[in-house]
Design a protein around this motif. Structure first.
Motif, PDB file in Angstrom:
ATOM      1  N   PHE A   4       0.824  -1.208   0.000  1.00  0.00           N
ATOM      2  CA  PHE A   4       0.000   0.000   0.000  1.00  0.00           C
ATOM      3  C   PHE A   4       0.856   1.255   0.000  1.00  0.00           C
ATOM      4  O   PHE A   4       0.500   2.261  -0.616  1.00  0.00           O
ATOM      5  CB  PHE A   4      -0.921  -0.012   1.231  1.00  0.00           C
ATOM      6  N   THR A   6       3.088   3.242  -1.398  1.00  0.00           N
ATOM      7  CA  THR A   6       3.784   3.568  -2.633  1.00  0.00           C
ATOM      8  C   THR A   6       3.775   5.076  -2.826  1.00  0.00           C
ATOM      9  O   THR A   6       2.927   5.788  -2.267  1.00  0.00           O
ATOM     10  CB  THR A   6       3.119   2.881  -3.828  1.00  0.00           C
ATOM     11  N   ARG A   9       0.629   7.719  -2.774  1.00  0.00           N
ATOM     12  CA  ARG A   9      -0.570   7.158  -2.141  1.00  0.00           C
ATOM     13  C   ARG A   9      -1.174   8.157  -1.153  1.00  0.00           C
ATOM     14  O   ARG A   9      -0.468   8.804  -0.380  1.00  0.00           O
ATOM     15  CB  ARG A   9      -0.222   5.886  -1.389  1.00  0.00           C
ATOM     16  N   THR A  68      -7.115  -0.756   6.238  1.00  0.00           N
ATOM     17  CA  THR A  68      -6.249   0.015   5.343  1.00  0.00           C
ATOM     18  C   THR A  68      -5.662   1.195   6.096  1.00  0.00           C
ATOM     19  O   THR A  68      -6.397   1.944   6.744  1.00  0.00           O
ATOM     20  CB  THR A  68      -7.063   0.527   4.138  1.00  0.00           C
ATOM     21  N   CYS A  70      -5.116   4.275   6.083  1.00  0.00           N
ATOM     22  CA  CYS A  70      -5.445   5.606   5.576  1.00  0.00           C
ATOM     23  C   CYS A  70      -6.292   6.275   6.653  1.00  0.00           C
ATOM     24  O   CYS A  70      -7.300   5.701   7.103  1.00  0.00           O
ATOM     25  CB  CYS A  70      -6.216   5.496   4.267  1.00  0.00           C
ATOM     26  N   PHE A 166      -9.459   7.800  -1.628  1.00  0.00           N
ATOM     27  CA  PHE A 166      -8.688   7.365  -2.781  1.00  0.00           C
ATOM     28  C   PHE A 166      -8.541   8.450  -3.849  1.00  0.00           C
ATOM     29  O   PHE A 166      -7.752   8.285  -4.779  1.00  0.00           O
ATOM     30  CB  PHE A 166      -9.266   6.083  -3.389  1.00  0.00           C
ATOM     31  N   GLN A 219      -2.034  11.615 -11.325  1.00  0.00           N
ATOM     32  CA  GLN A 219      -1.940  10.265 -10.792  1.00  0.00           C
ATOM     33  C   GLN A 219      -0.521   9.745 -10.912  1.00  0.00           C
ATOM     34  O   GLN A 219       0.364  10.404 -11.465  1.00  0.00           O
ATOM     35  CB  GLN A 219      -2.929   9.338 -11.478  1.00  0.00           C
ATOM     36  N   MET A 223      -2.774   4.849 -10.648  1.00  0.00           N
ATOM     37  CA  MET A 223      -3.362   5.222  -9.357  1.00  0.00           C
ATOM     38  C   MET A 223      -3.787   6.682  -9.368  1.00  0.00           C
ATOM     39  O   MET A 223      -2.953   7.578  -9.400  1.00  0.00           O
ATOM     40  CB  MET A 223      -2.353   4.983  -8.223  1.00  0.00           C
ATOM     41  N   ILE A 225      -4.911  10.258  -7.867  1.00  0.00           N
ATOM     42  CA  ILE A 225      -4.543  10.887  -6.595  1.00  0.00           C
ATOM     43  C   ILE A 225      -5.287  12.212  -6.425  1.00  0.00           C
ATOM     44  O   ILE A 225      -6.173  12.323  -5.571  1.00  0.00           O
ATOM     45  CB  ILE A 225      -3.017  11.115  -6.507  1.00  0.00           C
TER      46      ILE A 225
END
Length: 300
Positions: A4, A6, A9, A68, A70, A166, A219, A223, A225
Protein backbone atom coordinates in the motif's frame (compact mmCIF):
# COMPACT_ATOMS: atom_id res chain seq x y z
CA UNK A 1 0.97 -2.63 4.21
CA UNK A 2 4.22 -2.40 2.24
CA UNK A 3 2.25 -2.89 -0.99
CA UNK A 4 0.00 0.00 0.00
CA UNK A 5 2.84 2.39 0.84
CA UNK A 6 3.78 3.57 -2.63
CA UNK A 7 4.82 7.01 -3.86
CA UNK A 8 1.80 9.30 -4.18
CA UNK A 9 -0.57 7.16 -2.14
CA UNK A 10 -3.18 9.11 -0.18
CA UNK A 11 -2.50 8.33 3.48
CA UNK A 12 -5.24 10.56 4.83
CA UNK A 13 -6.89 13.91 5.15
CA UNK A 14 -7.78 16.30 7.96
CA UNK A 15 -10.91 18.41 8.36
CA UNK A 16 -11.94 21.00 10.92
CA UNK A 17 -15.16 20.60 12.90
CA UNK A 18 -16.79 22.91 15.48
CA UNK A 19 -17.75 20.08 17.88
CA UNK A 20 -15.46 17.05 18.04
CA UNK A 21 -17.85 14.87 20.03
CA UNK A 22 -20.71 15.49 17.62
CA UNK A 23 -18.45 14.84 14.62
CA UNK A 24 -17.29 11.57 16.19
CA UNK A 25 -20.93 10.56 16.36
CA UNK A 26 -21.03 10.99 12.60
CA UNK A 27 -17.73 9.47 11.48
CA UNK A 28 -17.42 6.73 14.11
CA UNK A 29 -21.02 5.81 14.87
CA UNK A 30 -22.76 6.53 11.56
CA UNK A 31 -20.00 5.77 9.04
CA UNK A 32 -18.38 3.05 11.15
CA UNK A 33 -14.80 4.37 11.10
CA UNK A 34 -12.60 3.30 14.01
CA UNK A 35 -10.81 5.75 16.32
CA UNK A 36 -7.10 4.91 16.36
CA UNK A 37 -5.85 8.02 18.15
CA UNK A 38 -7.37 10.92 20.08
CA UNK A 39 -6.15 13.72 22.28
CA UNK A 40 -4.83 17.25 21.94
CA UNK A 41 -2.91 18.37 18.87
CA UNK A 42 0.82 18.50 19.74
CA UNK A 43 2.40 21.93 19.39
CA UNK A 44 5.16 20.69 17.09
CA UNK A 45 2.67 19.02 14.75
CA UNK A 46 0.51 22.16 14.67
CA UNK A 47 3.62 24.22 13.86
CA UNK A 48 4.54 21.85 11.03
CA UNK A 49 1.06 22.39 9.54
CA UNK A 50 1.49 26.16 9.78
CA UNK A 51 -1.27 26.47 12.37
CA UNK A 52 0.41 27.10 15.74
CA UNK A 53 -2.83 28.47 17.19
CA UNK A 54 -4.32 24.96 16.88
CA UNK A 55 -1.83 23.56 19.39
CA UNK A 56 -3.80 21.84 22.13
CA UNK A 57 -6.97 21.57 20.04
CA UNK A 58 -8.95 18.36 20.52
CA UNK A 59 -8.65 15.93 17.64
CA UNK A 60 -9.31 12.33 16.68
CA UNK A 61 -7.86 10.07 14.00
CA UNK A 62 -10.03 7.40 12.38
CA UNK A 63 -9.36 4.51 10.03
CA UNK A 64 -11.65 2.10 8.13
CA UNK A 65 -12.66 -1.30 9.45
CA UNK A 66 -10.85 -2.83 6.47
CA UNK A 67 -7.57 -2.06 8.24
CA UNK A 68 -6.25 0.01 5.34
CA UNK A 69 -3.70 2.47 6.83
CA UNK A 70 -5.44 5.61 5.58
CA UNK A 71 -6.44 8.05 8.29
CA UNK A 72 -9.12 10.72 8.48
CA UNK A 73 -8.34 13.26 11.18
CA UNK A 74 -10.88 15.72 12.59
CA UNK A 75 -9.65 18.76 14.49
CA UNK A 76 -11.90 20.90 16.68
CA UNK A 77 -11.90 24.53 15.57
CA UNK A 78 -14.58 27.27 15.51
CA UNK A 79 -16.57 27.39 12.26
CA UNK A 80 -16.83 30.90 10.77
CA UNK A 81 -20.46 31.82 10.16
CA UNK A 82 -19.67 32.96 6.62
CA UNK A 83 -17.74 29.85 5.51
CA UNK A 84 -19.30 28.38 2.39
CA UNK A 85 -17.84 25.23 0.81
CA UNK A 86 -17.08 24.90 -2.89
CA UNK A 87 -16.45 28.62 -3.33
CA UNK A 88 -12.80 28.95 -2.34
CA UNK A 89 -9.44 27.61 -3.50
CA UNK A 90 -7.81 24.72 -1.68
CA UNK A 91 -8.97 21.22 -0.78
CA UNK A 92 -12.58 21.00 -1.91
CA UNK A 93 -13.49 17.38 -1.07
CA UNK A 94 -12.29 13.98 0.09
CA UNK A 95 -13.54 11.02 -1.96
CA UNK A 96 -14.00 7.76 -0.05
CA UNK A 97 -14.66 4.32 -1.52
CA UNK A 98 -17.77 2.66 -0.02
CA UNK A 99 -20.07 -0.32 -0.46
CA UNK A 100 -23.75 0.09 -1.42
CA UNK A 101 -23.78 3.84 -2.00
CA UNK A 102 -27.55 3.83 -2.63
CA UNK A 103 -28.09 2.57 0.93
CA UNK A 104 -26.15 5.38 2.62
CA UNK A 105 -28.73 8.21 2.56
CA UNK A 106 -31.11 6.19 4.73
CA UNK A 107 -28.29 5.05 7.04
CA UNK A 108 -27.19 8.66 7.58
CA UNK A 109 -30.66 9.99 8.40
CA UNK A 110 -30.49 11.80 11.75
CA UNK A 111 -26.71 12.26 11.60
CA UNK A 112 -24.89 15.55 11.21
CA UNK A 113 -24.20 14.90 7.52
CA UNK A 114 -26.12 17.00 5.01
CA UNK A 115 -26.56 15.22 1.70
CA UNK A 116 -26.04 17.74 -1.10
CA UNK A 117 -25.89 15.26 -3.98
CA UNK A 118 -27.87 12.03 -3.90
CA UNK A 119 -26.34 8.86 -5.40
CA UNK A 120 -26.93 8.68 -9.13
CA UNK A 121 -25.65 6.76 -12.10
CA UNK A 122 -24.13 8.96 -14.79
CA UNK A 123 -24.77 7.94 -18.41
CA UNK A 124 -21.50 7.03 -20.12
CA UNK A 125 -19.64 6.61 -16.80
CA UNK A 126 -20.30 3.03 -15.68
CA UNK A 127 -17.21 2.88 -13.48
CA UNK A 128 -18.63 4.31 -10.25
CA UNK A 129 -21.65 5.84 -8.51
CA UNK A 130 -21.06 8.73 -6.10
CA UNK A 131 -22.94 10.90 -3.65
CA UNK A 132 -21.85 14.13 -1.96
CA UNK A 133 -22.39 15.35 1.60
CA UNK A 134 -21.23 18.00 4.03
CA UNK A 135 -20.08 17.38 7.59
CA UNK A 136 -20.59 19.61 10.62
CA UNK A 137 -17.53 21.70 9.69
CA UNK A 138 -18.88 22.15 6.13
CA UNK A 139 -16.23 19.68 4.98
CA UNK A 140 -17.21 18.00 1.70
CA UNK A 141 -17.16 14.21 1.58
CA UNK A 142 -17.88 12.13 -1.53
CA UNK A 143 -18.97 8.53 -0.98
CA UNK A 144 -18.15 6.53 -4.11
CA UNK A 145 -19.13 2.97 -4.94
CA UNK A 146 -16.55 1.61 -7.39
CA UNK A 147 -17.87 -0.76 -10.03
CA UNK A 148 -14.88 -1.17 -12.33
CA UNK A 149 -11.57 0.35 -13.33
CA UNK A 150 -11.58 3.14 -15.89
CA UNK A 151 -9.55 2.95 -19.12
CA UNK A 152 -6.83 5.13 -17.55
CA UNK A 153 -6.93 4.31 -13.81
CA UNK A 154 -7.50 1.61 -11.24
CA UNK A 155 -10.28 2.35 -8.74
CA UNK A 156 -10.32 0.49 -5.39
CA UNK A 157 -13.49 -1.42 -4.46
CA UNK A 158 -14.28 -0.93 -0.77
CA UNK A 159 -13.20 -3.73 1.57
CA UNK A 160 -15.48 -2.49 4.36
CA UNK A 161 -18.79 -0.54 4.29
CA UNK A 162 -16.75 2.68 4.38
CA UNK A 163 -13.14 2.32 3.36
CA UNK A 164 -10.38 4.78 2.47
CA UNK A 165 -9.77 8.11 0.78
CA UNK A 166 -8.69 7.37 -2.78
CA UNK A 167 -9.08 10.71 -4.56
CA UNK A 168 -8.75 14.25 -3.18
CA UNK A 169 -10.28 17.20 -5.00
CA UNK A 170 -8.41 20.47 -5.28
CA UNK A 171 -9.95 23.79 -6.34
CA UNK A 172 -7.50 26.07 -8.13
CA UNK A 173 -7.41 29.37 -10.04
CA UNK A 174 -4.99 27.92 -12.62
CA UNK A 175 -5.37 24.22 -13.35
CA UNK A 176 -2.37 23.98 -15.67
CA UNK A 177 -0.03 25.69 -13.19
CA UNK A 178 -1.28 23.52 -10.34
CA UNK A 179 -0.80 20.31 -12.32
CA UNK A 180 2.71 21.47 -13.23
CA UNK A 181 3.45 21.96 -9.52
CA UNK A 182 2.50 18.33 -8.74
CA UNK A 183 4.32 17.05 -11.82
CA UNK A 184 7.57 18.92 -11.22
CA UNK A 185 7.80 18.52 -7.44
CA UNK A 186 6.22 15.11 -6.86
CA UNK A 187 6.59 13.39 -10.21
CA UNK A 188 2.87 12.87 -10.75
CA UNK A 189 1.51 12.23 -14.22
CA UNK A 190 -1.53 13.44 -16.14
CA UNK A 191 -4.28 10.84 -16.12
CA UNK A 192 -6.58 12.84 -18.33
CA UNK A 193 -8.08 16.31 -18.77
CA UNK A 194 -11.82 16.77 -19.21
CA UNK A 195 -14.47 19.44 -19.66
CA UNK A 196 -17.67 18.35 -17.93
CA UNK A 197 -20.93 19.88 -16.63
CA UNK A 198 -19.83 19.87 -12.96
CA UNK A 199 -23.10 20.65 -11.17
CA UNK A 200 -21.50 21.00 -7.70
CA UNK A 201 -19.39 23.93 -8.93
CA UNK A 202 -22.17 25.44 -11.03
CA UNK A 203 -24.60 25.45 -8.11
CA UNK A 204 -22.05 27.06 -5.80
CA UNK A 205 -21.59 30.00 -8.19
CA UNK A 206 -25.13 30.26 -9.54
CA UNK A 207 -24.14 29.17 -13.04
CA UNK A 208 -26.35 27.15 -15.41
CA UNK A 209 -26.10 23.47 -14.53
CA UNK A 210 -24.84 22.62 -18.01
CA UNK A 211 -21.83 24.96 -17.66
CA UNK A 212 -18.63 23.13 -18.54
CA UNK A 213 -15.76 23.12 -16.03
CA UNK A 214 -12.23 21.82 -16.60
CA UNK A 215 -10.48 19.20 -14.50
CA UNK A 216 -7.20 17.34 -14.72
CA UNK A 217 -6.43 14.10 -12.88
CA UNK A 218 -2.94 13.86 -11.40
CA UNK A 219 -1.94 10.27 -10.79
CA UNK A 220 0.99 7.86 -10.49
CA UNK A 221 0.83 5.09 -13.03
CA UNK A 222 -2.81 3.95 -12.91
CA UNK A 223 -3.36 5.22 -9.36
CA UNK A 224 -5.54 8.37 -9.26
CA UNK A 225 -4.54 10.89 -6.60
CA UNK A 226 -5.52 14.54 -7.05
CA UNK A 227 -8.43 15.80 -9.13
CA UNK A 228 -7.52 19.38 -10.01
CA UNK A 229 -10.59 21.52 -10.72
CA UNK A 230 -10.65 24.91 -12.40
CA UNK A 231 -12.78 27.34 -10.39
CA UNK A 232 -14.46 30.40 -11.89
CA UNK A 233 -13.11 33.95 -11.42
CA UNK A 234 -15.58 34.62 -8.57
CA UNK A 235 -13.77 32.09 -6.35
CA UNK A 236 -11.48 33.46 -3.65
CA UNK A 237 -8.66 32.32 -1.40
CA UNK A 238 -9.96 30.50 1.66
CA UNK A 239 -9.95 32.76 4.69
CA UNK A 240 -8.05 31.57 7.77
CA UNK A 241 -8.09 32.86 11.31
CA UNK A 242 -4.62 33.85 12.47
CA UNK A 243 -2.49 30.78 13.00
CA UNK A 244 -5.33 28.30 12.47
CA UNK A 245 -6.21 25.67 9.88
CA UNK A 246 -8.34 26.41 6.84
CA UNK A 247 -12.02 25.66 7.45
CA UNK A 248 -13.54 22.49 6.06
CA UNK A 249 -11.22 20.16 4.16
CA UNK A 250 -7.93 21.38 5.60
CA UNK A 251 -5.01 19.05 4.85
CA UNK A 252 -4.16 16.09 2.63
CA UNK A 253 -1.42 13.60 3.51
CA UNK A 254 0.50 11.77 0.78
CA UNK A 255 3.26 9.17 0.81
CA UNK A 256 6.46 10.16 -1.00
CA UNK A 257 9.60 8.24 -1.78
CA UNK A 258 11.81 11.04 -0.44
CA UNK A 259 11.46 14.40 1.27
CA UNK A 260 14.68 15.49 -0.40
CA UNK A 261 12.98 16.18 -3.73
CA UNK A 262 13.76 19.58 -5.22
CA UNK A 263 11.29 22.43 -5.00
CA UNK A 264 9.68 21.43 -1.71
CA UNK A 265 9.63 24.46 0.60
CA UNK A 266 8.59 23.00 3.95
CA UNK A 267 6.83 25.02 6.64
CA UNK A 268 9.13 23.43 9.24
CA UNK A 269 12.07 21.04 8.93
CA UNK A 270 11.08 17.40 8.28
CA UNK A 271 10.93 15.36 11.48
CA UNK A 272 10.22 11.76 12.41
CA UNK A 273 6.82 11.33 14.04
CA UNK A 274 5.22 8.46 15.91
CA UNK A 275 1.66 7.19 16.06
CA UNK A 276 -0.68 5.37 13.67
CA UNK A 277 -0.43 8.03 10.96
CA UNK A 278 3.38 8.27 10.78
CA UNK A 279 4.82 5.05 12.18
CA UNK A 280 8.14 6.72 13.02
CA UNK A 281 8.63 8.11 9.50
CA UNK A 282 9.76 11.63 8.62
CA UNK A 283 7.03 14.07 7.68
CA UNK A 284 6.75 17.71 6.65
CA UNK A 285 4.16 20.03 5.12
CA UNK A 286 4.25 22.33 2.10
CA UNK A 287 1.86 24.92 0.73
CA UNK A 288 0.78 24.14 -2.82
CA UNK A 289 0.13 26.51 -5.68
CA UNK A 290 -3.56 26.91 -4.80
CA UNK A 291 -2.78 27.61 -1.13
CA UNK A 292 -3.49 24.03 -0.09
CA UNK A 293 -1.73 22.37 2.83
CA UNK A 294 -0.05 19.13 1.71
CA UNK A 295 1.60 16.92 4.30
CA UNK A 296 4.19 14.48 2.96
CA UNK A 297 5.28 11.30 4.75
CA UNK A 298 8.54 9.75 3.61
CA UNK A 299 8.32 6.02 2.89
CA UNK A 300 11.95 5.77 1.76
Amino acid sequence: MSDFLTHGRILGGAATVPDLDAALGDYRDSLGLQVVEAGKLPADLAASWGCPANAGARYAALQPQSGTPCTLRIVEQPLPADFSPTRTFGWAAFEITVQDVFGWPAKLAGSGFEIVGSPREIPGLPYFVAMQMLGRGREMIYLNEVRSDTPTSDLPPAQSPVDRLFIVILATPDRAATFAWYRDRLGLEEGGTYMIPYTMISRAFGAPLDTLHGLTMAQKGRMPIVEIDDYPPQATARARSDGMLPSGNAIVTLAVDSLDRTGLDFITTPAARNGPVYGGRRAATVVGSAGELLELIEIG
